[in-house]
Write a protein that holds these residues in place. Structure first.
Motif, PDB file in Angstrom:
ATOM      1  N   GLY A 116       0.804  -1.216   0.000  1.00 43.82           N
ATOM      2  CA  GLY A 116       0.000   0.000   0.000  1.00 43.82           C
ATOM      3  C   GLY A 116       0.839   1.268   0.000  1.00 43.82           C
ATOM      4  N   ASP A 117       2.132   1.151   0.274  1.00 44.36           N
ATOM      5  CA  ASP A 117       3.015   2.311   0.285  1.00 44.36           C
ATOM      6  C   ASP A 117       3.227   2.788  -1.152  1.00 44.36           C
ATOM      7  OD1 ASP A 117       5.595   3.829   0.226  1.00 44.36           O
ATOM      8  OD2 ASP A 117       5.624   3.313   2.360  1.00 44.36           O
ATOM      9  N   PRO A 118       3.103   4.095  -1.425  1.00 40.93           N
ATOM     10  CA  PRO A 118       3.275   4.586  -2.797  1.00 40.93           C
ATOM     11  C   PRO A 118       4.680   4.354  -3.371  1.00 40.93           C
ATOM     12  CG  PRO A 118       2.956   6.414  -1.246  1.00 40.93           C
ATOM     13  CD  PRO A 118       2.717   5.147  -0.494  1.00 40.93           C
ATOM     14  N   ARG A 119       5.671   4.138  -2.528  1.00 43.99           N
ATOM     15  CA  ARG A 119       7.022   3.860  -3.027  1.00 43.99           C
ATOM     16  C   ARG A 119       7.083   2.554  -3.817  1.00 43.99           C
ATOM     17  NH1 ARG A 119      10.309   4.059   2.378  1.00 43.99           N
ATOM     18  NH2 ARG A 119       8.347   3.123   3.044  1.00 43.99           N
ATOM     19  N   LEU A 120       6.112   1.666  -3.602  1.00 38.77           N
ATOM     20  CA  LEU A 120       6.114   0.382  -4.299  1.00 38.77           C
ATOM     21  C   LEU A 120       5.866   0.513  -5.795  1.00 38.77           C
ATOM     22  CD1 LEU A 120       4.320  -1.990  -1.775  1.00 38.77           C
ATOM     23  CD2 LEU A 120       6.762  -1.785  -2.252  1.00 38.77           C
ATOM     24  N   ASP A 121       5.392   1.687  -6.240  1.00 41.61           N
ATOM     25  CA  ASP A 121       5.193   1.897  -7.674  1.00 41.61           C
ATOM     26  C   ASP A 121       6.510   1.807  -8.441  1.00 41.61           C
ATOM     27  OD1 ASP A 121       2.504   2.233  -7.216  1.00 41.61           O
ATOM     28  OD2 ASP A 121       2.567   4.424  -7.326  1.00 41.61           O
ATOM     29  N   TRP A 122       7.606   2.162  -7.801  1.00 38.84           N
ATOM     30  CA  TRP A 122       8.930   2.150  -8.414  1.00 38.84           C
ATOM     31  C   TRP A 122       9.871   1.319  -7.551  1.00 38.84           C
ATOM     32  CZ3 TRP A 122       9.913   4.170 -13.149  1.00 38.84           C
ATOM     33  CH2 TRP A 122       8.932   4.992 -13.686  1.00 38.84           C
ATOM     34  N   PHE A 123       9.552   0.063  -7.400  1.00 35.66           N
ATOM     35  CA  PHE A 123      10.290  -0.780  -6.456  1.00 35.66           C
ATOM     36  C   PHE A 123      10.457  -2.175  -7.048  1.00 35.66           C
ATOM     37  CE2 PHE A 123      11.004  -2.990  -2.434  1.00 35.66           C
ATOM     38  CZ  PHE A 123      11.712  -2.041  -1.710  1.00 35.66           C
ATOM     39  N   LEU A 124      11.667  -2.710  -6.987  1.00 38.65           N
ATOM     40  CA  LEU A 124      11.936  -4.078  -7.426  1.00 38.65           C
ATOM     41  C   LEU A 124      12.089  -4.936  -6.176  1.00 38.65           C
ATOM     42  CD1 LEU A 124      12.491  -6.164  -9.625  1.00 38.65           C
ATOM     43  CD2 LEU A 124      14.907  -5.497  -9.509  1.00 38.65           C
ATOM     44  N   ALA A 125      11.084  -5.745  -5.911  1.00 41.78           N
ATOM     45  CA  ALA A 125      11.077  -6.576  -4.704  1.00 41.78           C
ATOM     46  C   ALA A 125      11.977  -7.789  -4.887  1.00 41.78           C
ATOM     47  CB  ALA A 125       9.659  -7.030  -4.387  1.00 41.78           C
ATOM     48  N   SER A 126      12.698  -8.138  -3.834  1.00 46.11           N
ATOM     49  CA  SER A 126      13.524  -9.348  -3.860  1.00 46.11           C
ATOM     50  C   SER A 126      13.126 -10.328  -2.762  1.00 46.11           C
ATOM     51  CB  SER A 126      15.008  -8.995  -3.732  1.00 46.11           C
ATOM     52  OG  SER A 126      15.244  -8.305  -2.523  1.00 46.11           O
ATOM     53  N   GLN A 127      12.430  -9.848  -1.720  1.00 46.88           N
ATOM     54  CA  GLN A 127      12.011 -10.728  -0.627  1.00 46.88           C
ATOM     55  C   GLN A 127      10.659 -10.272  -0.090  1.00 46.88           C
ATOM     56  OE1 GLN A 127      14.884 -11.388   2.507  1.00 46.88           O
ATOM     57  NE2 GLN A 127      16.572 -10.962   1.124  1.00 46.88           N
TER      58      GLN A 127
END
Length: 162
Positions: A116-127
């Protein structure tokens, strides 16, 4: 199978183990009748901490001591959490920004970013990360004594390929 490669977390295996509640050692269901066992390093959390976020998958009771003995991060006196509630919380990874016509990686804060955090729009998740809500601290002997694993609704857990 081979030797563990401690700093090289396999993102697909980590995601599967976190999503399905699988043991990070044997890839079988890690749930006990009382919840999931999570391990943390001796200095990761203070004794009074009430908020715990885990990026390492749970372990089944037979493998709690094995993981603690083999993992350098857990050396000494690892913290053992028995979590009755541990919903998915967010992800750990690398933030990005689009600047001057290019995609640029930014420094990671080293903490999971909640869903839900807006930073996740530009985020490459690894875990994936789970938030341990209802938990107690136990020791390795208590973890071992938790007994056999619960069944995973008839699903056969994957066996990690070498």
């Amino acid at each position: 199978m081979g030797e563990p490669r401690w700093r090289l977390v396999h993102p697909v295996r980590q995601r599967e183990a976190m999503l399905r509640g699988l043991c990070q050692v044997c890839a079988r269901p890690a749930r006990t009748e009382l919840g999931f066992v999570f391990l943390a390093g001796p200095g990761d959390y203070a004794p009074h901490d009430t908020v715990v976020t885990a990026c390492q998958p749970p372990v089944c009771p037979p493998h709690a001591a094995v993981a603690a003995a083999l993992c350098p991060h857990l050396a000494g006196d690892p913290v053992v959490f028995l979590a009755a509630s541990c919903p998915l919380y967010g992800v750990l990874g690398t933030p990005y920004e689009f600047d001057a016509g290019e995609l640029q990686a930014l420094p990671s804060e080293g903490r999971p970013v909640p869903y839900g955090d807006p930073r996740l729009d530009w985020f490459l998740a690894s875990q994936l990360a789970r938030r341990l809500r209802t938990f107690t601290r136990i020791d390795l002997a208590e973890a071992r004594a938790l007994g056999p694993r619960a069944r995973a609704d008839g699903l056969e857990a994957p066996r990690w390929a070498a």
